[in-house]
Scaffold this motif. Structure first.
Motif, PDB file in Angstrom:
ATOM      1  N   PRO A  67       7.294  12.062   2.816  1.00 20.15           N
ATOM      2  CA  PRO A  67       8.574  11.351   2.651  1.00 20.15           C
ATOM      3  C   PRO A  67       8.459   9.900   3.111  1.00 20.15           C
ATOM      4  O   PRO A  67       7.638   9.575   3.971  1.00 20.15           O
ATOM      5  N   ILE A  68       9.309   9.051   2.551  1.00 21.24           N
ATOM      6  CA  ILE A  68       9.282   7.626   2.864  1.00 21.24           C
ATOM      7  C   ILE A  68       9.504   7.381   4.352  1.00 21.24           C
ATOM      8  O   ILE A  68       8.869   6.515   4.961  1.00 21.24           O
ATOM      9  N   SER A  69      10.415   8.129   4.959  1.00 23.20           N
ATOM     10  CA  SER A  69      10.711   7.939   6.380  1.00 23.20           C
ATOM     11  C   SER A  69       9.466   8.159   7.236  1.00 23.20           C
ATOM     12  O   SER A  69       9.209   7.409   8.185  1.00 23.20           O
ATOM     13  N   ALA A  70       8.682   9.182   6.903  1.00 25.29           N
ATOM     14  CA  ALA A  70       7.459   9.473   7.657  1.00 25.29           C
ATOM     15  C   ALA A  70       6.425   8.366   7.452  1.00 25.29           C
ATOM     16  O   ALA A  70       5.706   7.992   8.384  1.00 25.29           O
ATOM     17  N   ILE A  71       6.349   7.834   6.244  1.00 29.91           N
ATOM     18  CA  ILE A  71       5.397   6.765   5.949  1.00 29.91           C
ATOM     19  C   ILE A  71       5.751   5.497   6.729  1.00 29.91           C
ATOM     20  O   ILE A  71       4.881   4.862   7.331  1.00 29.91           O
ATOM     21  N   VAL A  72       7.044   5.146   6.741  1.00 32.91           N
ATOM     22  CA  VAL A  72       7.493   3.946   7.458  1.00 32.91           C
ATOM     23  C   VAL A  72       7.232   4.099   8.955  1.00 32.91           C
ATOM     24  O   VAL A  72       6.734   3.168   9.609  1.00 32.91           O
ATOM     25  N   PHE A  73       7.551   5.260   9.511  1.00 31.79           N
ATOM     26  CA  PHE A  73       7.347   5.484  10.940  1.00 31.79           C
ATOM     27  C   PHE A  73       5.868   5.435  11.301  1.00 31.79           C
ATOM     28  O   PHE A  73       5.485   4.868  12.328  1.00 31.79           O
ATOM     29  N   SER A  74       5.029   6.013  10.469  1.00 31.60           N
ATOM     30  CA  SER A  74       3.584   6.007  10.718  1.00 31.60           C
ATOM     31  C   SER A  74       3.037   4.588  10.684  1.00 31.60           C
ATOM     32  O   SER A  74       2.219   4.204  11.527  1.00 31.60           O
ATOM     33  N   ALA A  75       3.488   3.797   9.706  1.00 35.22           N
ATOM     34  CA  ALA A  75       3.038   2.406   9.604  1.00 35.22           C
ATOM     35  C   ALA A  75       3.472   1.606  10.831  1.00 35.22           C
ATOM     36  O   ALA A  75       2.720   0.757  11.333  1.00 35.22           O
ATOM     37  N   PHE A  76       4.676   1.885  11.330  1.00 34.30           N
ATOM     38  CA  PHE A  76       5.157   1.197  12.533  1.00 34.30           C
ATOM     39  C   PHE A  76       4.289   1.538  13.746  1.00 34.30           C
ATOM     40  O   PHE A  76       3.913   0.656  14.526  1.00 34.30           O
ATOM     41  N   LEU A  77       3.962   2.801  13.908  1.00 32.09           N
ATOM     42  CA  LEU A  77       3.144   3.215  15.040  1.00 32.09           C
ATOM     43  C   LEU A  77       1.759   2.570  14.985  1.00 32.09           C
ATOM     44  O   LEU A  77       1.241   2.100  16.000  1.00 32.09           O
ATOM     45  N   VAL A  78       1.182   2.564  13.799  1.00 38.71           N
ATOM     46  CA  VAL A  78      -0.159   2.002  13.651  1.00 38.71           C
ATOM     47  C   VAL A  78      -0.176   0.527  14.021  1.00 38.71           C
ATOM     48  O   VAL A  78      -1.143   0.035  14.611  1.00 38.71           O
ATOM     49  N   ASN A  79       0.894  -0.186  13.681  1.00 38.74           N
ATOM     50  CA  ASN A  79       0.927  -1.628  13.906  1.00 38.74           C
ATOM     51  C   ASN A  79       1.735  -2.038  15.131  1.00 38.74           C
ATOM     52  O   ASN A  79       2.006  -3.231  15.321  1.00 38.74           O
ATOM     53  N   SER A  80       2.131  -1.085  15.959  1.00 42.14           N
ATOM     54  CA  SER A  80       2.938  -1.410  17.126  1.00 42.14           C
ATOM     55  C   SER A  80       2.194  -2.310  18.116  1.00 42.14           C
ATOM     56  O   SER A  80       2.821  -3.003  18.921  1.00 42.14           O
ATOM     57  N   ARG A  81       0.872  -2.312  18.050  1.00 46.42           N
ATOM     58  CA  ARG A  81       0.090  -3.186  18.937  1.00 46.42           C
ATOM     59  C   ARG A  81       0.389  -4.658  18.670  1.00 46.42           C
ATOM     60  O   ARG A  81       0.172  -5.512  19.548  1.00 46.42           O
ATOM     61  N   MET A  82       0.894  -4.957  17.469  1.00 48.15           N
ATOM     62  CA  MET A  82       1.195  -6.342  17.143  1.00 48.15           C
ATOM     63  C   MET A  82       2.317  -6.896  18.007  1.00 48.15           C
ATOM     64  O   MET A  82       2.450  -8.118  18.170  1.00 48.15           O
ATOM     65  N   ILE A  83       3.143  -6.019  18.571  1.00 45.29           N
ATOM     66  CA  ILE A  83       4.204  -6.468  19.480  1.00 45.29           C
ATOM     67  C   ILE A  83       3.585  -7.143  20.693  1.00 45.29           C
ATOM     68  O   ILE A  83       4.027  -8.213  21.137  1.00 45.29           O
TER      69      ILE A  83
END
Length: 234
Positions: A67-83
């Motif tokens: 699902p799109i929601s799972a894809i968006v959340f996964s992408a956020f987690l992967v790139n959270s280091r950018m914060i």
């Protein structure tokens, strides 16, 4: 690198890092085509998402029908280091406008962050939007072009690992780490090696309890704390 912070120096400094983008971009393009994504989808993903690891994950999740929601959340987690990276880099652009900071932060990557940290050692800890935007935009365009090229030749290369393309990003980061350690004269080499070793052990330990992305974030924060404590103790 040198002390100049111009468009020309930004172009000169970022060129060596583009080889990493090319290798990983080609690998992503090949993988995306073998996953039956269209050429336009590959280009759009590279321009909008602009994150190698996240794009690989998105591709695999799309193939699995997630699902799109799972894809968006996964992408956020992967790139959270950018914060963490953006917060660290923002201190050098406090006197510039919000729009300038947003522009720099939007195209910031692991590679341009490391490049900027290396550049600080030659410029008296100063950076300019012209230099950073040049590095960011060149990297952005090279990445998009590389992924499209990989997609075009996707039918000819069935296994990117056979050409070592999957190791290109790791090799580039090892090179950037080496340059950072030998060029940062404000900290002793022994201290830097100690922090690197501590982070490696911390991440390995955290992987037992956390996912890879959270382990990386946790190891980074613990490494910063460890380095600060050791530096003050000395």
């Amino acid at each position: 690198m040198g002390p100049e912070l111009t468009f020309r120096s930004g172009l000169h400094d970022v060129v060596p890092t583009t080889f990493g983008y090319i290798g990983v971009g080609l690998a992503f393009g090949v993988v995306s085509r073998t996953s039956h994504l269209s050429l336009w989808t590959v280009l759009l993903m590279s321009l909008v998402v602009y994150a190698g690891s996240a794009q690989f994950i998105i591709t695999s999740m799309l193939l699995a029908g997630s699902p799109i929601s799972a894809i968006v959340f996964s992408a956020f987690l992967v790139n959270s280091r950018m914060i963490l990276m953006s917060t660290s880099m923002a201190q050098y652009f406090k006197r510039y406008s919000l729009a300038t900071n947003v522009g720099i932060g939007s195209l910031l990557t692991d590679e341009t962050f490391a490049l900027g940290m290396n550049k600080l050692n030659d410029t008296g800890h100063k950076l300019t939007p012209v230099w950073f935007n040049t590095a960011n935009v060149v990297a952005y365009l090279v990445w998009a072009a590389a992924t499209v090229a990989g997609a075009l030749i996707g039918n000819l290369i069935t296994d990117p690992k056979a050409f070592g393309l999957d190791f290109a990003l790791v090799a580039m980061f090892l090179g950037l780490l080496y340059l950072q350690m030998i060029s940062d004269r404000s900290k002793k080499l022994g201290l830097q090696l100690a922090v690197v070793a501590f982070v490696a052990v911390a991440v390995y330990g955290l992987l037992i309890f956390l996912s890879a992305n959270f382990a990386l974030l946790g190891g980074t924060l613990l490494g910063c704390l460890f380095g600060m404590v050791v530096a003050r103790w000395r």
